[in-house]
Motif scaffolding. Sequence first.
Motif, short mmCIF file in Angstrom:
data_model
loop_
_atom_site.label_atom_id
_atom_site.label_comp_id
_atom_site.label_asym_id
_atom_site.label_seq_id
_atom_site.Cartn_x
_atom_site.Cartn_y
_atom_site.Cartn_z
N SER A 164 0.85 -1.18 0.00
CA SER A 164 0.00 0.00 0.00
C SER A 164 0.89 1.23 0.00
O SER A 164 1.88 1.30 0.75
N LEU A 165 0.57 2.21 -0.82
CA LEU A 165 1.39 3.42 -0.90
C LEU A 165 1.38 4.20 0.42
O LEU A 165 2.26 5.03 0.65
N GLU A 166 0.42 3.94 1.26
CA GLU A 166 0.39 4.61 2.55
C GLU A 166 1.61 4.23 3.39
O GLU A 166 2.11 5.05 4.18
N LEU A 167 2.12 3.01 3.20
CA LEU A 167 3.25 2.52 3.98
C LEU A 167 4.49 3.39 3.84
O LEU A 167 5.07 3.82 4.84
N PRO A 168 4.97 3.72 2.62
CA PRO A 168 6.15 4.58 2.51
C PRO A 168 5.85 6.07 2.57
O PRO A 168 6.72 6.86 2.95
N LEU A 169 4.62 6.47 2.22
CA LEU A 169 4.34 7.90 2.11
C LEU A 169 4.12 8.56 3.47
O LEU A 169 4.52 9.71 3.68
N GLN A 170 3.48 7.85 4.39
CA GLN A 170 3.17 8.47 5.66
C GLN A 170 4.42 8.90 6.43
O GLN A 170 4.48 10.04 6.92
N PRO A 171 5.47 8.05 6.56
CA PRO A 171 6.69 8.51 7.24
C PRO A 171 7.36 9.68 6.52
O PRO A 171 7.91 10.58 7.17
N ALA A 172 7.34 9.68 5.19
CA ALA A 172 7.95 10.79 4.45
C ALA A 172 7.21 12.09 4.72
O ALA A 172 7.82 13.16 4.87
N ILE A 173 5.88 12.00 4.82
CA ILE A 173 5.09 13.20 5.11
C ILE A 173 5.36 13.69 6.53
O ILE A 173 5.52 14.89 6.79
N GLU A 174 5.41 12.76 7.48
CA GLU A 174 5.68 13.14 8.87
C GLU A 174 7.07 13.76 9.01
O GLU A 174 7.26 14.72 9.78
N ALA A 175 8.03 13.24 8.28
CA ALA A 175 9.38 13.81 8.33
C ALA A 175 9.37 15.25 7.81
O ALA A 175 10.07 16.12 8.35
N ALA A 176 8.59 15.51 6.75
CA ALA A 176 8.49 16.88 6.23
C ALA A 176 7.80 17.79 7.23
O ALA A 176 8.18 18.96 7.39
N ARG A 177 6.79 17.29 7.91
CA ARG A 177 6.10 18.10 8.91
C ARG A 177 7.01 18.44 10.09
O ARG A 177 6.86 19.50 10.71
N LEU A 178 7.95 17.55 10.39
CA LEU A 178 8.87 17.81 11.49
C LEU A 178 9.69 19.08 11.26
O LEU A 178 10.03 19.78 12.21
N ARG A 179 10.02 19.34 10.01
CA ARG A 179 10.83 20.53 9.73
C ARG A 179 9.96 21.75 9.45
O ARG A 179 10.46 22.79 9.00
N GLY A 180 8.67 21.64 9.67
CA GLY A 180 7.79 22.80 9.59
C GLY A 180 7.02 22.94 8.31
O GLY A 180 6.30 23.93 8.14
#
Length: 307
Positions: A164-180
Amino acid sequence: MDIGEPRHRSAAWRDQWFLLAVALTLAAFVAAEVAGASLRPDLDLRPTVVGTLRLLTLLFALLGGAAVLERSTRHQAATALRWAREAHRWRRQSEAAEAEWEERAHEARSALSTIELAVYAAARRRDHGDLSWDTAVEVIRAEVASLHRLLDGGAAGRRPADFSLELPLQPAIEAARLRGQEVRAGIDPATTAHGSPEVVAEIVRNLLDNAHRHAPGAPVTVSTELRGRTAVVRVADRGPGIDAALAGKIFDRGVKGSASGTGLGLYIARRLAATQGGTLTTVPSAGAGAAFELTLPRTTAEVCRAA
């Protein structure tokens, strides 16, 4: 026709004349002896024979010297060409190794920066409820997987499978949110693809990094959809868009949209997409900003068809 064939014929022609000169010289010696032994004493042909012998000897020397010179020149040219080819091959291998090292270093630095940021943010925000430890751990796990992929041979990743594309995309999105970054997600868990989740996560991280660098403060949307036999990941921002001067070459290695860029992010992302049997392209944006689409095959058969 082989380029060396005319030279081979020229050398063969000189060798034939060389042998002919030797044969004529021997014939002249024999003729001189026959003339001295069988002709009348008052008819002395030896001066004529000796003159002919000298002429043939001169011809023999000239042809022999020309043959030796031609062979020496040809040998030197072949040696110089061989060394030039070896030098060119070694230079290309060196440049390829240097380029690979730069690309892996770029990805490793990005992963380590994200890990450091996740740990720092989790430590600061754990008491405020706006960042859970589970989210930080998931981000760190994804970045560590990326580092393992680099150490195991770059774009190989783990064994390709349906995911499921949710598996790799969710951590990448959260990492981007970490930097604002303000990242809006429109991911359908039912959207599946075939390939390596780690590689797909790296591609999307590079796209989000590109938006963060060239469209700072602008919201970014990551969405997925199915189009027939392909799965599509769309990353679009609301920034200034792509410079018209770079529109046709933003995926080229070394092309930078700003002084702070490395010119590697989008190049690496497209190359990684190709390893998954997919494509990465720019697409028209609904409004202002830039939009990228990553297409991936949904099954093993589609991977083979794309290859």
